[in-house]
Design a protein around this motif. Structure first.
Motif, PDB file in Angstrom:
ATOM      1  N   ILE A   3     -15.167   8.675  21.147  1.00 54.48           N
ATOM      2  CA  ILE A   3     -15.151   9.833  20.667  1.00 54.48           C
ATOM      3  C   ILE A   3     -13.695  10.368  19.882  1.00 54.48           C
ATOM      4  CG2 ILE A   3     -15.214  12.236  21.810  1.00 54.48           C
ATOM      5  CD1 ILE A   3     -16.282  11.232  24.217  1.00 54.48           C
ATOM      6  N   GLU A   4     -14.135  10.441  18.990  1.00 53.11           N
ATOM      7  CA  GLU A   4     -13.153  11.453  18.148  1.00 53.11           C
ATOM      8  C   GLU A   4     -12.435  12.228  18.191  1.00 53.11           C
ATOM      9  OE1 GLU A   4     -14.159   9.938  12.625  1.00 53.11           O
ATOM     10  OE2 GLU A   4     -15.895  11.709  14.523  1.00 53.11           O
ATOM     11  N   PRO A   5     -10.745  11.753  18.176  1.00 57.90           N
ATOM     12  CA  PRO A   5     -10.108  13.614  18.145  1.00 57.90           C
ATOM     13  C   PRO A   5     -10.863  14.732  17.231  1.00 57.90           C
ATOM     14  CG  PRO A   5      -8.446  11.360  17.751  1.00 57.90           C
ATOM     15  CD  PRO A   5     -10.040  11.138  17.717  1.00 57.90           C
ATOM     16  N   ILE A   6      -9.830  16.038  17.808  1.00 58.06           N
ATOM     17  CA  ILE A   6     -10.395  17.093  16.623  1.00 58.06           C
ATOM     18  C   ILE A   6      -9.995  16.847  15.761  1.00 58.06           C
ATOM     19  CG2 ILE A   6     -10.371  19.854  16.778  1.00 58.06           C
ATOM     20  CD1 ILE A   6     -11.821  18.984  19.498  1.00 58.06           C
ATOM     21  N   LEU A   7      -9.042  16.569  15.175  1.00 60.30           N
ATOM     22  CA  LEU A   7      -9.395  17.193  13.779  1.00 60.30           C
ATOM     23  C   LEU A   7      -9.479  15.800  12.544  1.00 60.30           C
ATOM     24  CD1 LEU A   7      -5.712  18.372  14.134  1.00 60.30           C
ATOM     25  CD2 LEU A   7      -7.071  19.405  13.952  1.00 60.30           C
ATOM     26  N   THR A   8      -9.603  14.804  14.086  1.00 67.12           N
ATOM     27  CA  THR A   8     -10.497  14.006  13.411  1.00 67.12           C
ATOM     28  C   THR A   8     -11.575  13.791  12.869  1.00 67.12           C
ATOM     29  OG1 THR A   8      -8.572  11.649  13.555  1.00 67.12           O
ATOM     30  CG2 THR A   8     -10.884  10.900  13.280  1.00 67.12           C
ATOM     31  N   TYR A   9     -12.347  14.494  14.123  1.00 68.78           N
ATOM     32  CA  TYR A   9     -13.840  14.880  13.576  1.00 68.78           C
ATOM     33  C   TYR A   9     -13.497  15.979  12.544  1.00 68.78           C
ATOM     34  CZ  TYR A   9     -18.334  16.799  15.055  1.00 68.78           C
ATOM     35  OH  TYR A   9     -19.798  16.756  15.140  1.00 68.78           O
ATOM     36  N   VAL A  10     -13.101  17.033  12.932  1.00 70.00           N
ATOM     37  CA  VAL A  10     -13.173  17.777  11.319  1.00 70.00           C
ATOM     38  C   VAL A  10     -13.328  17.436   9.994  1.00 70.00           C
ATOM     39  CG1 VAL A  10     -11.384  20.382  10.086  1.00 70.00           C
ATOM     40  CG2 VAL A  10     -11.860  19.752  12.659  1.00 70.00           C
ATOM     41  N   ARG A  11     -11.807  16.290   9.556  1.00 68.32           N
ATOM     42  CA  ARG A  11     -12.261  15.154   8.590  1.00 68.32           C
ATOM     43  C   ARG A  11     -13.719  14.966   8.566  1.00 68.32           C
ATOM     44  NH1 ARG A  11      -6.722  14.813   6.741  1.00 68.32           N
ATOM     45  NH2 ARG A  11      -5.813  16.770   6.766  1.00 68.32           N
ATOM     46  N   THR A  12     -14.425  14.230   9.008  1.00 65.66           N
ATOM     47  CA  THR A  12     -15.609  13.420   9.202  1.00 65.66           C
ATOM     48  C   THR A  12     -16.550  14.549   8.747  1.00 65.66           C
ATOM     49  OG1 THR A  12     -14.908  12.071  11.326  1.00 65.66           O
ATOM     50  CG2 THR A  12     -17.379  12.048  10.299  1.00 65.66           C
ATOM     51  N   LEU A  13     -16.196  15.828   9.284  1.00 62.01           N
ATOM     52  CA  LEU A  13     -17.486  16.947   9.090  1.00 62.01           C
ATOM     53  C   LEU A  13     -17.574  16.808   7.874  1.00 62.01           C
ATOM     54  CD1 LEU A  13     -17.469  19.556  12.183  1.00 62.01           C
ATOM     55  CD2 LEU A  13     -19.428  17.647  11.108  1.00 62.01           C
ATOM     56  N   LEU A  14     -15.723  17.369   7.292  1.00 61.60           N
ATOM     57  CA  LEU A  14     -15.811  17.278   6.197  1.00 61.60           C
ATOM     58  C   LEU A  14     -16.103  16.537   4.658  1.00 61.60           C
ATOM     59  CD1 LEU A  14     -12.628  19.455   6.254  1.00 61.60           C
ATOM     60  CD2 LEU A  14     -14.990  20.937   5.431  1.00 61.60           C
ATOM     61  N   THR A  15     -15.963  15.406   5.216  1.00 62.86           N
ATOM     62  CA  THR A  15     -16.293  14.050   4.335  1.00 62.86           C
ATOM     63  C   THR A  15     -18.248  13.959   4.096  1.00 62.86           C
ATOM     64  OG1 THR A  15     -14.114  13.117   5.243  1.00 62.86           O
ATOM     65  CG2 THR A  15     -15.905  11.783   4.031  1.00 62.86           C
ATOM     66  N   ARG A  16     -18.587  14.837   5.069  1.00 62.64           N
ATOM     67  CA  ARG A  16     -20.067  14.158   4.704  1.00 62.64           C
ATOM     68  C   ARG A  16     -20.451  15.066   4.256  1.00 62.64           C
ATOM     69  NH1 ARG A  16     -21.362  12.830  11.838  1.00 62.64           N
ATOM     70  NH2 ARG A  16     -20.666  10.784  11.356  1.00 62.64           N
ATOM     71  N   THR A  17     -19.538  16.371   4.331  1.00 61.92           N
ATOM     72  CA  THR A  17     -20.749  17.765   3.882  1.00 61.92           C
ATOM     73  C   THR A  17     -19.947  18.085   2.342  1.00 61.92           C
ATOM     74  OG1 THR A  17     -20.677  18.888   5.772  1.00 61.92           O
ATOM     75  CG2 THR A  17     -21.070  20.073   3.628  1.00 61.92           C
ATOM     76  N   VAL A  36      -4.859  20.026   0.227  1.00 61.15           N
ATOM     77  CA  VAL A  36      -5.048  18.276  -0.125  1.00 61.15           C
ATOM     78  C   VAL A  36      -6.480  17.695   0.391  1.00 61.15           C
ATOM     79  CG1 VAL A  36      -3.467  15.902  -0.109  1.00 61.15           C
ATOM     80  CG2 VAL A  36      -2.376  18.695  -0.213  1.00 61.15           C
ATOM     81  N   PHE A  37      -6.274  17.791   1.161  1.00 57.55           N
ATOM     82  CA  PHE A  37      -7.543  16.413   1.952  1.00 57.55           C
ATOM     83  C   PHE A  37      -8.408  16.676   0.951  1.00 57.55           C
ATOM     84  CE2 PHE A  37     -10.985  16.032   4.688  1.00 57.55           C
ATOM     85  CZ  PHE A  37     -11.219  14.750   4.644  1.00 57.55           C
ATOM     86  N   LEU A  38      -8.659  18.303   1.052  1.00 55.85           N
ATOM     87  CA  LEU A  38      -9.864  19.065  -0.304  1.00 55.85           C
ATOM     88  C   LEU A  38      -9.774  19.108  -1.290  1.00 55.85           C
ATOM     89  CD1 LEU A  38     -10.314  22.723   2.215  1.00 55.85           C
ATOM     90  CD2 LEU A  38     -12.216  21.075   2.127  1.00 55.85           C
ATOM     91  N   ALA A  39      -8.679  18.734  -1.917  1.00 55.78           N
ATOM     92  CA  ALA A  39      -8.820  18.587  -3.298  1.00 55.78           C
ATOM     93  C   ALA A  39      -9.059  17.407  -3.124  1.00 55.78           C
ATOM     94  CB  ALA A  39      -7.143  19.040  -3.182  1.00 55.78           C
ATOM     95  N   LYS A  40      -8.982  15.781  -2.507  1.00 54.62           N
ATOM     96  CA  LYS A  40      -9.619  15.305  -3.161  1.00 54.62           C
ATOM     97  C   LYS A  40     -10.495  14.394  -2.700  1.00 54.62           C
ATOM     98  CE  LYS A  40      -4.426  13.298  -1.278  1.00 54.62           C
ATOM     99  NZ  LYS A  40      -4.096  12.341  -0.790  1.00 54.62           N
ATOM    100  N   LEU A  41     -10.975  15.028  -2.179  1.00 63.48           N
ATOM    101  CA  LEU A  41     -12.767  15.111  -1.843  1.00 63.48           C
ATOM    102  C   LEU A  41     -13.272  15.911  -3.223  1.00 63.48           C
ATOM    103  CD1 LEU A  41     -13.266  16.569   2.112  1.00 63.48           C
ATOM    104  CD2 LEU A  41     -13.486  13.860   1.103  1.00 63.48           C
TER     105      LEU A  41
END
Length: 194
Positions: A3-17, A36-41
């Motif tokens: 099970i992914e930790p909360i913040l890892t799960y958030v990044r998974t959702l954003l990366t998929r979208t 920064v994470f969003l800018a890289k995406l």
């Protein structure tokens, strides 16, 4: 797979979208990690709009962006997320790929300055029409501080009332952890509201 930790799960959702060249919003830039994470995406041709009421948060985010050598796609605004519609015009309706909120207070900041239910729900109401079909709005709900339970309850009531014909609403939480663990609310747009 665990099970992914909360913040890892958030990044998974954003990366998929989120894809290259997309438009996204960081509604609470905080210390700049999500910006920064969003800018890289989205890459250099995408758009990241970041909001925070605290100068300290804007400064920390700018510093983090410089350290990561990211400039082009990010615009930061020192204002509350309830003003997002003033910065993203109606011509952007249906163009937003994702938005992220980290609710509560700025880590290592003034714990008396916290997000509020009314302004957070106002921001959500302004962002939902901007979301494209398949776009996602993610809220990380930190509720262990004073006023946090009020915001949590108001958000749960609000998102539960969203019409399932137009939105999927997900809650991702660890139920057996101590000390008011944060949880995720994710709203995915299924189709445009007529």
């Amino acid at each position: 797979m665990g099970i992914e930790p909360i913040l890892t799960y958030v990044r998974t959702l954003l990366t998929r979208t989120v894809q290259k060249d997309d438009m996204v919003v960081d509604a609470t830039v905080g210390n700049g990690h999500d910006t920064v994470f969003l800018a890289k995406l989205v890459g250099e041709n995408g758009k990241v709009y970041g909001f925070d009421i605290q100068a300290q948060a804007i400064e920390q985010t700018m510093k983090r962006l410089r350290t990561e050598n990211i400039a082009g796609p990010v615009q930061l605004f020192q204002t509350g997320h309830e003003h997002v519609a003033s910065y993203l015009s109606a011509e952007n309706d249906g163009q937003l790929a994702a938005a992220i909120f980290n609710l509560g207070y700025l880590p290592k900041g003034d714990k008396a300055i916290v997000t509020k239910p009314k302004t957070t729900i106002t921001a959500i109401e302004q962002l939902l029409p901007l979301l494209k079909v398949g776009g996602i709005l993610v809220l990380v709900v930190y509720h262990g501080h004073e006023g946090g339970a009020e915001e949590r309850d108001a958000l749960l009531e609000y998102v539960s009332s969203l019409d399932q014909e137009f939105f999927h609403v997900l809650q991702y939480a660890f139920l057996n952890q101590r000390n008011h663990p944060p949880f995720v609310l994710a709203i995915e747009k299924r189709k445009n509201v007529s």
